[in-house]
Scaffold this active site. Structure first.
Site, short mmCIF file in Angstrom:
data_model
loop_
_atom_site.label_atom_id
_atom_site.label_comp_id
_atom_site.label_asym_id
_atom_site.label_seq_id
_atom_site.Cartn_x
_atom_site.Cartn_y
_atom_site.Cartn_z
N HIS A 197 0.82 -1.23 0.00
CA HIS A 197 0.00 0.00 0.00
C HIS A 197 0.85 1.27 0.00
O HIS A 197 0.32 2.36 -0.24
CB HIS A 197 -0.91 0.04 1.23
N ASP B 93 -3.05 -10.31 -2.35
CA ASP B 93 -3.57 -9.84 -1.06
C ASP B 93 -5.06 -9.49 -1.25
O ASP B 93 -5.49 -9.14 -2.34
CB ASP B 93 -2.79 -8.59 -0.63
N ASP C 115 -4.59 -12.53 3.43
CA ASP C 115 -5.79 -12.08 4.14
C ASP C 115 -7.08 -12.33 3.36
O ASP C 115 -8.15 -11.89 3.80
CB ASP C 115 -5.67 -10.62 4.58
#
Ligand SMILES: [Zn+2]
Length: 376
Positions: A142, A178, A266
């Site tokens: 990110h 992700d 995740d």
């Protein structure tokens, strides 16, 4: 040839403090101090499972070194790195969005995390390993050029992509599995056709309003960013459909010299921070598709780095991933297999198929012209 493994105990010492899950504690506003969700425990358990299962003995251990300032500056600004280093000396502050705390020494640890991915890329370039996996904290995908966000300080995979280009691997594909959009990596390479970024993630999860299909690169990089925002509730059927219909055809079209994998875990069925339902076996299948593509396209060269993953199920998913990278039979049976079996049977649903079909239509727009060898 071998699979590399880069890890260091300092990755567990990155201190994210006493946030209430993902926002700063603020007792006077009713936010009780707790534990930040990006804490060391699940990565410690992942490392220990690799050890206990015997998998570590099958891997080439790479002792990571720290990324240099010059390597980081290929991606990040001077000002941001200075700010990170300053807050890191004090052990206070946030990298940018209020979700990304900086502990004492966090800058140094983030440099070591980026160095771990760099060192795997170097080992692949030197022919010492075919592929590799870096189990690192803090995560990176990110982080933008001039600020951190989403628990991420240094965008390790972007730094590694630029490093790869200095070693002659001019065309780099970054695949991000992700559960959240790899927005930082996409932003860094959004106008650069030499780096293809592909992100499969839960639609409109984190960052909010980010990673839509129409957001697919700009300028010279138009078409070189591909997003597959799968709906909440997607499981193995949707993810494997996205892999076979979008990700793998995109890699085949782009013909990378190296595949980098932002290996967030995740999207697992028990995760706190997304609403996906992948199983360890699904991660095994996803990894297998990617290693097959790497074998076909770039002599097997693939380097994975750990991103998110916030449940007790992460170690089982990591083990399945690493076994598959190494071409090994399972060392440990998924202890949750019977429990997650019910999550694994949902067929591909029409609204999931529709999104993936839209992304499929963008694959022919990926630039294929070989760029000049980068001089970053
Ligand atoms: Zn994530």
């Amino acid at each position: 040839m071998a699979t590399g493994y880069a890890y260091h105990p300092l990755f567990l010492w990155h201190d994210t403090g006493t946030s209430a899950a993902l926002i700063p504690a603020n007792p006077m506003a009713g936010v009780q101090p707790a534990t930040h969700l990006e804490h060391p425990e699940f990565k410690r358990r992942a490392h220990e499972l690799l050890h206990v299962s015997g998998l570590l003995r099958e891997l080439m251990i790479i002792e990571p070194g720290r990324a240099t300032r010059a390597q980081l500056l290929r991606v990040h600004t001077h000002g941001y790195l200075n700010r990170l280093a300053q807050h890191s000396r004090l052990g206070d502050g946030d990298a940018g969005d209020g979700h990304s705390p900086i502990g004492r020494g966090s800058y140094d640890i983030a440099c070591l995390a980026a160095g771990a991915v760099i060192d795997l890329v170097t080992a692949v370039a030197d022919g010492d390993i075919t592929n590799g996996y870096a189990l690192v904290r803090p995560p990176g995908h990110h982080a933008l050029a001039d600020q951190g966000m989403g628990f991420c300080l240094i965008n390790s995979i972007a730094v590694a992509a630029r490093h790869a280009q200095t070693l002659g691997m001019a065309r780099v594909a970054v695949v991000d599995i992700d559960a959240h959009h790899g927005n930082g990596t996409q932003a860094i390479f959004n106008s650069d056709p030499s780096v293809l970024t592909i992100s499969v993630h839960q639609a409109n999860c984190f960052p909010p309003d980010s990673g839509w299909i129409h957001d697919n690169g700009a300028g010279d990089g138009t078409g070189s960013a591909l997003n597959v925002p799968v709906p909440p509730g997607s499981g193995p059927a949707a993810w494997l459909h996205a892999m076979t219909q979008v990700v793998i055809p995109a890699l085949d079209r782009f013909t990378p010299d190296l595949i980098l994998l932002a290996a967030g875990f995740d999207a697992n069925v028990f995760d706190t921070l997304a609403r996906q339902s992948l199983t360890a076996d699904a991660y095994r299948q996803i990894t297998s598709l990617l290693t097959d593509a790497a074998d076909r396209l770039c002599n097997g060269r693939l380097v994975a780095t750990h991103e998110g993953g916030y449940s007790f199920y992460v170690p089982a998913c990591v083990a399945a991933h690493v076994e598959t990278l190494a071409g090994l039979p399972p060392h440990i049976t998924d202890p949750y297999a019977t429990i997650v079996a019910g999550y694994n049977t949902e067929p591909l649903l029409a609204h999931q198929r529709a999104v993936i079909e839209q992304a499929t239509q963008l694959v022919p727009t990926i630039p294929t012209t070989a760029p000049p060898l980068a001089t970053h």
